[in-house]
Design an enzyme around this catalytic site. Structure first.
Site, mmCIF file in Angstrom:
data_model
loop_
_atom_site.group_PDB
_atom_site.id
_atom_site.type_symbol
_atom_site.label_atom_id
_atom_site.label_comp_id
_atom_site.label_asym_id
_atom_site.label_seq_id
_atom_site.Cartn_x
_atom_site.Cartn_y
_atom_site.Cartn_z
ATOM 1 N N GLY A 121 2.329 15.977 -32.982
ATOM 2 C CA GLY A 121 2.064 16.481 -31.641
ATOM 3 C C GLY A 121 2.639 15.482 -30.662
ATOM 4 N N ASP B 27 -11.952 21.911 -26.068
ATOM 5 C CA ASP B 27 -10.663 22.533 -26.433
ATOM 6 C C ASP B 27 -10.659 22.913 -27.908
ATOM 7 O OD1 ASP B 27 -7.162 21.519 -26.641
ATOM 8 O OD2 ASP B 27 -8.078 23.482 -26.315
#
Ligand code: 1PF
Length: 279
Positions: free
Chosen positions: A20, A133
């Site tokens: 990521g 999240d």
């Protein structure tokens, strides 16, 4: 193959599990052929606040080890000015990949995974952490149970644009609670005081909705702005097609209540008849 050294222990890198932006996760073997996951974070481009957020995530992960088996095991870590290595237990598959590959989900497996997710999220809530999240990519299947692999504290160091939407569902709105969209008081992306534990309940409800109906409640709306409006619009009725498990249908309807005050809590979900293992 490349090898890495963490706190004086050498590991053989087998393959990259995911990435990521400036962080990468590798599958590695130690000298006793034991499998681990190593998260490598390049700090060269990271600002002080980002470095702090990673240290904060590691501290919490370390502290919560003892409270639940549904939190990924953290064995060691090494922090320098230019990189971080985090040595963790290695799972078989992340929930996002598992959901994508599965056409149908076994009801008992779904029930067990739900219980694991609730226990993991209850644990972080008990220690003052709201993830804000949650999505399937935050959970990994280790043997037969689900474990939470991050607490949403560490900043996603600005991933290169190619990776932002493809890998690990970074940036998806499909699990976002209405109050996070309406919450104008805080700067974007930061969990403000208004985002309570009930926001995580909404996200878990979206994950369970996907495990039940094969898609998240607003997945069919591809325009991101239209999607955000639908999530907050009380006149936009979410569909709950009838299913055999009436208890599961009730769980979904109570998690996906737009008003966080009326939404079911984690504690109530853990007492819900759906989790009574009669079936
Ligand atoms: C697509 N392909 C990927 C490898 C494999 O799945 C995983 C195996 C292990 C794992 C993992 N274990 N411990 C882990 C500890 C931290 C992070 C971890 O992943 C991070 C990130 C990897 C990409 C998907 C979202 C999670 C971790 C996770 C996915 C099979 C499917």
């Amino acid at each position: 193959n490349e090898s890495i050294v963490i706190k004086g222990k050498r590991f053989l890198v087998l393959k990259m599990i995911g990435q990521g932006g400036s962080s990468k996760v590798y599958q590695v073997l130690d000298q006793r052929n034991q499998l681990f996951a190593v998260k490598y974070v390049n700090l060269e481009e990271a600002d002080a606040q980002t470095v702090e957020s990673y240290k904060n995530e590691i501290e919490h992960l370390n502290r919560l080890q003892q409270y639940s088996d549904q939190i990924i095991k953290l064995y060691d870590y090494e922090i320098t000015n230019s990189y971080i290595y985090i040595l963790m237990e290695c799972g078989n598959l992340d929930l996002s990949t598992w959901l994508r590959n599965r056409k149908t989900v076994n009801p008992l497996e779904r029930k067990l995974y739900w219980k694991n997710m609730l226990e993991a999220v209850q644990t972080i809530h008990k220690h003052g952490i709201v993830h804000s999240d949650l999505k399937p990519a935050n959970f990994v299947i280790v043997n037969a149970s689900l474990k939470l692999i991050d607490f949403g504290i560490a900043n996603c160091i600005q991933p290169d644009v190619t990776s932002i939407m493809t890998d690990s569902q970074v940036g998806t709105l499909n699990y976002m609670p209405p109050e996070a969209i309406k919450d104008t008081s805080s700067q974007p992306g930061k969990a403000s005081s208004k985002i309570s534990t009930k926001g995580d309940v909404w996200s878990l409800g979206c994950i369970m909705y996907c495990m039940t109906y094969g898609k998240t409640p607003f997945q069919t709306i591809t325009n991101q702005i239209t999607k955000l409006h639908a999530i907050i619009d009380p006149t936009h009725e979410m569909e709950f097609p009838d299913i055999a498990e009436k208890d599961l249908l009730d769980v979904l309807k109570r998690c996906l209540v737009r008003n966080p005050r009326e939404r079911i809590s984690i504690a109530e979900l853990l007492e819900h008849s759906y989790l009574k293992l009669q079936s």
